[in-house]
Design a protein around this motif. Structure first.
Motif, PDB file in Angstrom:
ATOM      1  N   PHE A   1       9.763   3.900  -1.542  1.00 33.32           N
ATOM      2  CA  PHE A   1       9.362   4.710  -2.760  1.00 33.32           C
ATOM      3  C   PHE A   1      10.064   6.161  -2.531  1.00 33.32           C
ATOM      4  O   PHE A   1       9.972   6.679  -1.593  1.00 33.32           O
ATOM      5  N   PRO A   2      10.447   6.707  -3.728  1.00 34.35           N
ATOM      6  CA  PRO A   2      11.207   8.133  -3.669  1.00 34.35           C
ATOM      7  C   PRO A   2      10.052   9.069  -3.470  1.00 34.35           C
ATOM      8  O   PRO A   2       8.989   9.024  -3.721  1.00 34.35           O
ATOM      9  N   GLY A   3      10.529  10.347  -2.935  1.00 38.05           N
ATOM     10  CA  GLY A   3       9.598  11.440  -2.742  1.00 38.05           C
ATOM     11  C   GLY A   3      10.069  12.434  -1.583  1.00 38.05           C
ATOM     12  O   GLY A   3      11.108  11.966  -1.108  1.00 38.05           O
ATOM     13  N   PRO A   4       9.746  13.673  -1.605  1.00 34.06           N
ATOM     14  CA  PRO A   4      10.196  14.490  -0.500  1.00 34.06           C
ATOM     15  C   PRO A   4       9.710  14.034   1.034  1.00 34.06           C
ATOM     16  O   PRO A   4       8.803  13.400   1.086  1.00 34.06           O
ATOM     17  N   LYS A   5      10.837  14.002   1.589  1.00 37.95           N
ATOM     18  CA  LYS A   5      10.693  13.789   3.087  1.00 37.95           C
ATOM     19  C   LYS A   5       9.647  14.343   3.696  1.00 37.95           C
ATOM     20  O   LYS A   5       8.864  14.030   4.723  1.00 37.95           O
ATOM     21  N   LEU A   6       9.299  15.705   3.447  1.00 38.10           N
ATOM     22  CA  LEU A   6       8.374  16.526   3.937  1.00 38.10           C
ATOM     23  C   LEU A   6       6.971  15.935   3.713  1.00 38.10           C
ATOM     24  O   LEU A   6       6.080  16.052   4.359  1.00 38.10           O
ATOM     25  N   ALA A   7       6.998  15.422   2.312  1.00 36.16           N
ATOM     26  CA  ALA A   7       5.712  14.895   1.906  1.00 36.16           C
ATOM     27  C   ALA A   7       5.298  13.635   2.868  1.00 36.16           C
ATOM     28  O   ALA A   7       4.083  13.264   3.083  1.00 36.16           O
ATOM     29  N   ALA A   8       6.166  13.040   2.804  1.00 30.45           N
ATOM     30  CA  ALA A   8       6.144  11.719   3.771  1.00 30.45           C
ATOM     31  C   ALA A   8       5.662  11.736   5.059  1.00 30.45           C
ATOM     32  O   ALA A   8       5.047  11.080   5.859  1.00 30.45           O
TER      33      ALA A   8
END
Length: 91
Positions: free
Chosen positions: A32-39
């Protein structure tokens, strides 16, 4: 005594690196897409809630504009904008 501290720091660094690698590349939510920092950690959310004074909800809205209707907003969290995607995700 210094050897124990150095060993502890090395073990901690390796554990953090392994956890980060797992969360970004091997976790089931990586598709799922999203900022790597949030992941990577919950500190992304904490930054917007604490230092930006509760602006995380608006950051999630910007993430949806950039990444689409399903966004990874944390290491173990997804945010779904459209309720139609809920059934296809959890079917």
């Amino acid at each position: 005594m210094l050897d124990y501290w150095l060993t502890g720091l090395v073990v901690l660094a390796v554990a953090l690196a392994a956890t980060g690698f797992y969360r970004i590349y091997l976790h089931p939510l990586t598709k799922f897409p999203g900022p790597k920092l949030a992941a990577l950690s919950h500190w992304y959310e904490a930054y917007y809630d604490v230092f930006k004074k509760g602006q995380y909800i608006f950051e999630i809205e910007r993430m949806h504009q950039k990444y689409g209707p399903i966004v990874r907003i944390g290491p173990n969290e997804l945010h779904i904008l459209d309720s139609e995607y809920y059934n296809s995700l959890y079917n």
